[in-house]
Design a protein around this motif. Structure first.
Motif, PDB file in Angstrom:
ATOM      1  N   PRO A 218       0.826  -1.217   0.000  1.00  0.00           N
ATOM      2  CA  PRO A 218       0.000   0.000   0.000  1.00  0.00           C
ATOM      3  C   PRO A 218       0.858   1.264   0.000  1.00  0.00           C
ATOM      4  CG  PRO A 218      -0.764  -1.563   1.662  1.00  0.00           C
ATOM      5  CD  PRO A 218       0.553  -2.076   1.166  1.00  0.00           C
ATOM      6  N   GLU A 219       0.332   2.297  -0.604  1.00  0.00           N
ATOM      7  CA  GLU A 219       0.993   3.598  -0.601  1.00  0.00           C
ATOM      8  C   GLU A 219       0.979   4.170   0.806  1.00  0.00           C
ATOM      9  OE1 GLU A 219       0.456   7.982  -2.782  1.00  0.00           O
ATOM     10  OE2 GLU A 219      -0.648   6.211  -3.486  1.00  0.00           O
ATOM     11  N   ILE A 220       2.035   4.907   1.159  1.00  0.00           N
ATOM     12  CA  ILE A 220       2.075   5.545   2.469  1.00  0.00           C
ATOM     13  C   ILE A 220       2.314   7.043   2.310  1.00  0.00           C
ATOM     14  CG2 ILE A 220       2.989   3.444   3.563  1.00  0.00           C
ATOM     15  CD1 ILE A 220       5.622   5.071   3.948  1.00  0.00           C
ATOM     16  N   VAL A 221       1.895   7.782   3.321  1.00  0.00           N
ATOM     17  CA  VAL A 221       2.116   9.228   3.381  1.00  0.00           C
ATOM     18  C   VAL A 221       2.928   9.521   4.631  1.00  0.00           C
ATOM     19  CG1 VAL A 221       1.029  11.497   3.626  1.00  0.00           C
ATOM     20  CG2 VAL A 221      -0.004   9.766   2.141  1.00  0.00           C
ATOM     21  N   TYR A 222       3.935  10.365   4.462  1.00  0.00           N
ATOM     22  CA  TYR A 222       4.849  10.693   5.551  1.00  0.00           C
ATOM     23  C   TYR A 222       4.833  12.191   5.797  1.00  0.00           C
ATOM     24  CZ  TYR A 222       9.318  11.476   7.958  1.00  0.00           C
ATOM     25  OH  TYR A 222      10.285  11.871   8.839  1.00  0.00           O
ATOM     26  N   THR A 223       4.724  12.570   7.066  1.00  0.00           N
ATOM     27  CA  THR A 223       4.805  13.980   7.462  1.00  0.00           C
ATOM     28  C   THR A 223       5.704  14.078   8.691  1.00  0.00           C
ATOM     29  OG1 THR A 223       2.824  13.776   8.854  1.00  0.00           O
ATOM     30  CG2 THR A 223       2.511  14.553   6.581  1.00  0.00           C
ATOM     31  N   GLU A 224       6.150  15.289   8.991  1.00  0.00           N
ATOM     32  CA  GLU A 224       6.981  15.520  10.168  1.00  0.00           C
ATOM     33  C   GLU A 224       6.417  16.670  10.991  1.00  0.00           C
ATOM     34  OE1 GLU A 224      11.056  16.225   9.220  1.00  0.00           O
ATOM     35  OE2 GLU A 224      11.402  14.213   8.419  1.00  0.00           O
ATOM     36  N   ASP A 225       6.629  16.558  12.303  1.00  0.00           N
ATOM     37  CA  ASP A 225       6.388  17.703  13.167  1.00  0.00           C
ATOM     38  C   ASP A 225       7.729  18.130  13.750  1.00  0.00           C
ATOM     39  OD1 ASP A 225       7.007  15.988  15.297  1.00  0.00           O
ATOM     40  OD2 ASP A 225       4.898  15.578  15.740  1.00  0.00           O
ATOM     41  N   LEU A 226       7.728  18.920  14.774  1.00  0.00           N
ATOM     42  CA  LEU A 226       8.973  19.442  15.342  1.00  0.00           C
ATOM     43  C   LEU A 226       9.864  18.337  15.902  1.00  0.00           C
ATOM     44  CD1 LEU A 226      10.664  21.924  16.187  1.00  0.00           C
ATOM     45  CD2 LEU A 226       9.355  21.950  18.334  1.00  0.00           C
ATOM     46  N   ILE A 227       9.256  17.264  16.401  1.00  0.00           N
ATOM     47  CA  ILE A 227       9.999  16.245  17.125  1.00  0.00           C
ATOM     48  C   ILE A 227      10.262  14.991  16.310  1.00  0.00           C
ATOM     49  CG2 ILE A 227      10.056  14.817  19.219  1.00  0.00           C
ATOM     50  CD1 ILE A 227      10.244  17.864  19.673  1.00  0.00           C
TER      51      ILE A 227
END
Length: 282
Positions: A218-227
């Motif tokens: 399956p396709e995945i989505v990646y995001t980041e926050d400050l930590i």
């Protein structure tokens, strides 16, 4: 009799690399200094790597392979070693990134990691004030090797125009970074678009994100926050990300016009006329 640190090869990829280096070296009947002389480094460095106190570079691994005739053992291991130096929360993403058939990313603040020069990456990573900056830079450079494979992933990158103007590392670093982007446009599997300021409000004002597509998974989505970073394969999130990315691409300049803008910013903002301190003035 020297006090030789006993390594547990199962403790980490770095420990395994060190134990194998020691085993091959001793089998060849070489001292640390003698091996260092063969591969153009100090015996002390060999010792530090054997005891897992220093992370080997890919160049070190390749030279050790040649000197010890290991049939590429260390060249194969060093990728795992360098990946293990990445933040724990990022390692899984890096593994998936290396397996992806297509990478689609929007970057609002900086150049995407796979497209960064070493000096630009160093300036970016230094902002986190890490204990092991050299190791993090080496690990980021190692990630980029996926673009050099015989069958690299399709990498489609949308950069906010702000990423071109933010003088990370100073003018010289930025000039070389933008020149590197232009060189990458010659690669068939890399496409770079710039989302111009004039686009105004757009589909990802909330920030950067990356989608990874695979042949069977399956396709995945990646995001980041400050930590830390966050991955999801939730179908609704993946669909929403694809919808937003399509809008970003539609609002961005064409690949050709993007290259012209990158070249113009490189020459006008980061050219030799900037002055003795070589830092752009907003």
């Amino acid at each position: 009799m020297p006090n030789i640190r006993r390594l547990d090869p199962t403790a980490s990829p770095l420990d395994y690399f060190g134990s194998e280096l020691r085993r091959y070296r001793e089998s060849a009947g070489l001292s640390q200094k003698e091996l260092g002389d063969c591969i153009f480094c100090t015996g002390s460095l060999v010792g530090q790597i054997e005891t897992a106190h220093k992370v080997p570079t890919r160049e070190f691994a390749e030279r050790a392979d040649a000197a010890l005739m290991t049939d590429g053992c260390f060249s194969r291991l060093v990728g795992l070693v360098l990946r293990s130096q990445l933040p724990t929360w990022f390692q899984q993403f890096a593994e998936l990134e290396a397996r992806a058939g297509q990478i689609s990313t929007y970057q609002a603040q900086m150049i995407y990691g796979l497209l960064q020069t070493e000096e630009y990456a160093r300036a970016v990573l230094a902002t986190g004030m890490p204990d092991k900056l050299d190791e993090l830079v080496a690990a980021r450079m190692e990630r980029q090797r996926i673009l050099l494979r015989d069958k690299p992933p399709v990498a489609w990158v949308v950069l906010d125009e702000a990423a071109l103007y933010r003088p990370i590392g100073g003018c010289d670093v930025m000039h070389r970074q933008l020149a590197h982007l232009l060189n990458l446009t010659d690669r068939r599997w890399v496409r770079i678009q710039v989302l111009p300021f004039e686009a105004g409000e757009h589909a990802s004002l909330i920030g950067s994100f990356t989608s990874l597509r695979f042949e069977d998974d399956p396709e995945i989505v990646y995001t980041e926050d400050l930590i830390a970073g966050h991955m999801t394969a939730n179908p609704d999130t993946v669909r929403e990300a694809a919808f937003r990315y399509a809008h970003l691409q539609a609002s961005a300049l064409s690949v050709k016009d993007s290259a012209e803008l990158i070249n113009r910013v490189m020459e006008e903002r980061y050219g030799e006329q900037q002055g003795p301190d070589q830092r752009a003035v907003a």
